[in-house]
Scaffold this motif. Sequence first.
Motif, PDB file in Angstrom:
ATOM      1  N   ALA A 126       0.837  -1.204   0.000  1.00  0.00           N
ATOM      2  CA  ALA A 126       0.000   0.000   0.000  1.00  0.00           C
ATOM      3  C   ALA A 126       0.868   1.247   0.000  1.00  0.00           C
ATOM      4  CB  ALA A 126      -0.913  -0.017   1.229  1.00  0.00           C
ATOM      5  N   MET A 127       1.900   1.215   0.814  1.00  0.00           N
ATOM      6  CA  MET A 127       2.766   2.381   0.939  1.00  0.00           C
ATOM      7  C   MET A 127       3.438   2.716  -0.389  1.00  0.00           C
ATOM      8  SD  MET A 127       5.719   2.804   3.819  1.00  0.00           S
ATOM      9  CE  MET A 127       4.665   3.019   5.237  1.00  0.00           C
ATOM     10  N   ALA A 128       3.861   1.672  -1.077  1.00  0.00           N
ATOM     11  CA  ALA A 128       4.506   1.887  -2.374  1.00  0.00           C
ATOM     12  C   ALA A 128       3.510   2.507  -3.357  1.00  0.00           C
ATOM     13  CB  ALA A 128       5.047   0.568  -2.916  1.00  0.00           C
ATOM     14  N   GLY A 175       7.222  -5.739  -7.201  1.00  0.00           N
ATOM     15  CA  GLY A 175       6.991  -6.524  -5.983  1.00  0.00           C
ATOM     16  C   GLY A 175       8.203  -6.622  -5.075  1.00  0.00           C
ATOM     17  N   ASN A 176       9.363  -6.431  -5.636  1.00  0.00           N
ATOM     18  CA  ASN A 176      10.560  -6.364  -4.797  1.00  0.00           C
ATOM     19  C   ASN A 176      11.664  -5.621  -5.532  1.00  0.00           C
ATOM     20  OD1 ASN A 176      12.201  -8.276  -6.371  1.00  0.00           O
ATOM     21  ND2 ASN A 176      10.660  -9.758  -5.688  1.00  0.00           N
ATOM     22  N   ARG A 196      11.242   0.055   2.854  1.00  0.00           N
ATOM     23  CA  ARG A 196      12.153  -0.828   3.586  1.00  0.00           C
ATOM     24  C   ARG A 196      11.425  -1.864   4.420  1.00  0.00           C
ATOM     25  NH1 ARG A 196      17.171   0.738   7.229  1.00  0.00           N
ATOM     26  NH2 ARG A 196      18.058   0.336   5.176  1.00  0.00           N
ATOM     27  N   LEU A 197      11.838  -3.116   4.214  1.00  0.00           N
ATOM     28  CA  LEU A 197      11.390  -4.206   5.079  1.00  0.00           C
ATOM     29  C   LEU A 197      12.561  -4.492   6.022  1.00  0.00           C
ATOM     30  CD1 LEU A 197       9.884  -6.456   2.287  1.00  0.00           C
ATOM     31  CD2 LEU A 197       8.617  -5.073   3.930  1.00  0.00           C
ATOM     32  N   MET A 236       9.372   1.886  -8.740  1.00  0.00           N
ATOM     33  CA  MET A 236       9.267   1.761  -7.281  1.00  0.00           C
ATOM     34  C   MET A 236       9.522   0.305  -6.897  1.00  0.00           C
ATOM     35  SD  MET A 236       8.319   3.581  -4.623  1.00  0.00           S
ATOM     36  CE  MET A 236       8.240   3.063  -2.913  1.00  0.00           C
ATOM     37  N   GLY A 237      10.396   0.098  -5.928  1.00  0.00           N
ATOM     38  CA  GLY A 237      10.650  -1.265  -5.457  1.00  0.00           C
ATOM     39  C   GLY A 237      10.001  -1.513  -4.107  1.00  0.00           C
ATOM     40  N   ILE A 238      10.221  -2.688  -3.581  1.00  0.00           N
ATOM     41  CA  ILE A 238       9.840  -3.002  -2.205  1.00  0.00           C
ATOM     42  C   ILE A 238      10.937  -3.875  -1.621  1.00  0.00           C
ATOM     43  CG2 ILE A 238       8.214  -4.204  -0.682  1.00  0.00           C
ATOM     44  CD1 ILE A 238       5.976  -3.545  -2.548  1.00  0.00           C
TER      45      ILE A 238
END
Lengths: 339, 339
Positions: free
Chosen positions: B172-174, B249-250, B294-295, B275-277
């Motif tokens: 969601a944030m992305a 997605g990443n 950031r995870l 945009m990454g994740i």
Amino acid sequence: MAQKKSANSDIFDVARAAGVSISTVSRVLNHPNLVKPDTRKRIEDAIKATGYIRNRAAQMMHGRRSGTIGLVVPTIDHTIFAELIQVFSEAVEEQGFSLILATHGYDLEREYQLLRKLLEHRVDGVALIGFEHLDETYGVLESQNTPAVTMWNYASDTRIPCVGASNISAGAMAAEHLMDLGHKEIALIISSAGGNDRAADRLHGARKAMKNRGITPIAEVSTQYSVSAAKRDCLSVLETQKPTAILCGNDVIGIGAMYAAARIGLSVPKDVSIMGIGDFKGSDETEPALSTVRLPAREIGQRAAKTLGRLIAGQTDVPATWQCDVRLLPRGSTAKHEL
Amino acid sequence: MAQKKSANSDIFDVARAAGVSISTVSRVLNHPNLVKPDTRKRIEDAIKATGYIRNRAAQMMHGRRSGTIGLVVPTIDHTIFAELIQVFSEAVEEQGFSLILATHGYDLEREYQLLRKLLEHRVDGVALIGFEHLDETYGVLESQNTPAVTMWNYASDTRIPCVGASNISAGAMAAEHLMDLGHKEIALIISSAGGNDRAADRLHGARKAMKNRGITPIAEVSTQYSVSAAKRDCLSVLETQKPTAILCGNDVIGIGAMYAAARIGLSVPKDVSIMGIGDFKGSDETEPALSTVRLPAREIGQRAAKTLGRLIAGQTDVPATWQCDVRLLPRGSTAKHEL
DNA sequence: ATAATTTATGAAAACGTTTGCAAAACTATT
DNA sequence: AATAGTTTTGCAAACGTTTTCATAAATTAT
């Protein structure tokens, strides 16, 4: 239904539930054909009902092997080790072993302590990285006569069996490639972690190859294993030494070098050639793709696992050293030096 | 000198060498202050001389814990797992445990089998990744009442304690970030490994956030976890759908997307935002640096190890769920959409 | 010097399996 | 129906520790 008793159920619980002796239960588990199909069925049901899971520790007391292999590495989160560990882990699991993994962070004393802990667990075999270990490390492996292999480096005379590639050759091959392209102003950037004989070997190989052709590196800089550190350190080399080519101790540094070049407006490979070592995942995807020397991680991991398995099985015809070939992969980041 | 006897020396060998009973040897190892300094010295010498190493299996038979923790992951050689495993491994070693590591390659049945093997070894605790597991997996953990944690994902209602971040929030944030920048033509590219609820959650979070603002993704494409696969798949999306932004997605996919854009002459972020994740190692070093969410792998690994340690120690005040925050990291690869 | 403590040591049981050996239960043979 | 042979089962020892309990040795107090 699995039972909810506080303690885990043991072979006695199963025997009780099935109305037989523990010997018979044990036989169902180990020599099923020795027990009457009827009884066997009853016991198998009891096993499910009680949620019984065999206790390896107790089996070990009978001389059964632990079914574990120990792997001690400097670190997991370097791309190349991650790849190696992954492959080794798969190969080891396939042979029915569980893998006990420990990381020493390039601290050899710590490596020794971790190894001792593995030996307390009576691992059936041990794999280490490279040849640089405490004397105690070699000593304890020998005195406990625990099968062991060394991965990654290759040498023909080793204290324990090894499966690896020659980092000296890799270094030399990278240097040859640059020199073949006509480069004479070459900077060497290597990573500096202590307890790391790989980096030293590559440097050594590169230096020697250059010396053979009468070329001296115009700079030798050591940096950290990280894109950002490498980028920073390459930046200063590029600005002050103006090399026509940079030989990087590994691909991560190579990528840092490419960013550094981009940053100060140098075009790769037109203005400067960049050479890596390793062929890490993704090295062929950069723009331009990174020229490098492949260190065959997959082959090494698989071969090492196989060797260790054989050693554990007591086979005697196991080759004590196994060299995997390094291979030059010329890609877009290196080109002929234009005068 | 360590002795070269064929079998490893046991406590009897030490006792014999020191001229005492095995009880006294055992006491030197476990309650050294109960034995006369004189005798102790003699025994310690005998231990060195015989090369004796304690046998954990035998200790276990007395109710001593195994001193091992099991970790089952899909794979090691994804940057983000490597990082997580590294941290977890360190944290677990620091508490005196050895780590047994197994990889299931996104095969949940295999995960269950590996877990059973870990339980045969009587691991003191187990860590898994995410929530997607066979029912048997949960069942066996409960019936053997083995302490367990789940890492990486977060949810407030879980069958076993979890330490993780919300991939839904991350997705969601992305999406929010891209929409805040004025993007409406957004393509979603996610990785598709089965048995991977992370990717699904991120997709879900992104979709929901977009729906809230009445925006529909112009494409949803699934790809593999690799720079090259992502590059290839993004290429076709970029050419056919002409998105103004790609939500990946990443980060690995993100990097593939950047190369794809470069390939067809699109400038990032001017022509297309990417945009990454994840915030993988190196994501902040690309050119331009990859915007991402950031995870917190390090935090998760450390926290999970601590939680598991407490569970094993029988502490009761251990929080059953622990949420680590995800954080938006806007960097160079995303920009306001120009009309 | 003897009794009362205290300290240091040893003997033996327990932990959960596997397996050699012996006994019991079947089967096949006469 | 009795014997020989075979299959199935159980008993008990062994594996390497730790720990409880009892005893022996050393110390202290009388």
